[in-house]
Design an enzyme around this catalytic site. Sequence first.
Site, short mmCIF file in Angstrom:
data_model
loop_
_atom_site.label_atom_id
_atom_site.label_comp_id
_atom_site.label_asym_id
_atom_site.label_seq_id
_atom_site.Cartn_x
_atom_site.Cartn_y
_atom_site.Cartn_z
N ARG A 40 9.33 -5.81 3.88
CA ARG A 40 8.67 -5.74 2.60
C ARG A 40 8.39 -4.29 2.24
O ARG A 40 8.50 -3.39 3.08
CB ARG A 40 7.36 -6.55 2.62
CG ARG A 40 6.36 -6.07 3.66
CD ARG A 40 5.16 -7.00 3.76
NE ARG A 40 4.40 -7.04 2.53
CZ ARG A 40 3.46 -6.16 2.21
NH1 ARG A 40 3.20 -5.14 3.03
NH2 ARG A 40 2.79 -6.26 1.09
N LEU A 41 8.01 -4.11 1.00
CA LEU A 41 7.60 -2.82 0.48
C LEU A 41 6.40 -3.09 -0.41
O LEU A 41 6.44 -3.99 -1.25
CB LEU A 41 8.75 -2.18 -0.31
CG LEU A 41 8.69 -0.70 -0.66
CD1 LEU A 41 8.46 0.17 0.57
CD2 LEU A 41 9.98 -0.28 -1.37
N ASP A 42 5.33 -2.34 -0.22
CA ASP A 42 4.10 -2.62 -0.94
C ASP A 42 4.29 -2.64 -2.45
O ASP A 42 5.17 -1.97 -3.00
CB ASP A 42 3.03 -1.58 -0.59
CG ASP A 42 2.52 -1.73 0.83
OD1 ASP A 42 2.58 -2.85 1.36
OD2 ASP A 42 2.07 -0.73 1.41
N TYR A 43 3.44 -3.39 -3.12
CA TYR A 43 3.45 -3.53 -4.57
C TYR A 43 3.44 -2.18 -5.27
O TYR A 43 4.14 -1.97 -6.26
CB TYR A 43 2.22 -4.36 -4.98
CG TYR A 43 2.05 -4.63 -6.45
CD1 TYR A 43 2.93 -5.47 -7.13
CD2 TYR A 43 0.98 -4.07 -7.16
CE1 TYR A 43 2.76 -5.73 -8.49
CE2 TYR A 43 0.80 -4.34 -8.51
CZ TYR A 43 1.70 -5.17 -9.17
OH TYR A 43 1.52 -5.44 -10.51
#
Length: 199
Positions: A40-43
């Site tokens: 994932r990659l942060d918002y």
Amino acid sequence: MSTLYLLHKPYRMLSQFTDREGRATLADVIDVPGVYAAGRLDYDSEGLLLLSDDGALIHRIAHPRHKQPKTYWAQVEGEIDATALAALRAGVTLKDGLTLPAKARRIQTPDLAERTPPIESKRHPVTSWLELTITEGRNRQVRRMTAHVGFPTLRLVRAAIGAWRLDDLAPGQWRRQILHAPKPPAKRPGAKPRRRFPS
């Protein structure tokens, strides 16, 4: 043979395909059925996100055991100095323990599209950029590391995961890559088969 998708995730987009709160998701920029993000990659972070429909490939990329190095470009508050870079390279102690040594160096402003909304220059008149490569995947690790050494991150872009690089992908753009399974090593002429011993 597996298919991998390299995507430049924009700022303020979730690393998933649905959201009950109506926020931007991957479905807004990539329409490929059956794919999932490898990690994932942060918002509030941008940059490279890898996706595939091959579960084994996703596991090899995302699982911490494989320690895929991840390279980030961080725009930080202030002029980052040699002391802070040395601390990042040695490892810093966060609330969840000591980080592994990282590769850290100051860089020129990377060739990136301006973020929407941009960093407010009046609030942050002096900034600098560093490149940080880590092999861990702790929650918001890069931001916590730079804050720990006195230079809070204002903008964070993931530039690479292992050998895969963001290159010239613009925010929201993606490209497909076909991965071929590695060939098994050739047998040496006259090599004897391994004996199997009972366990």
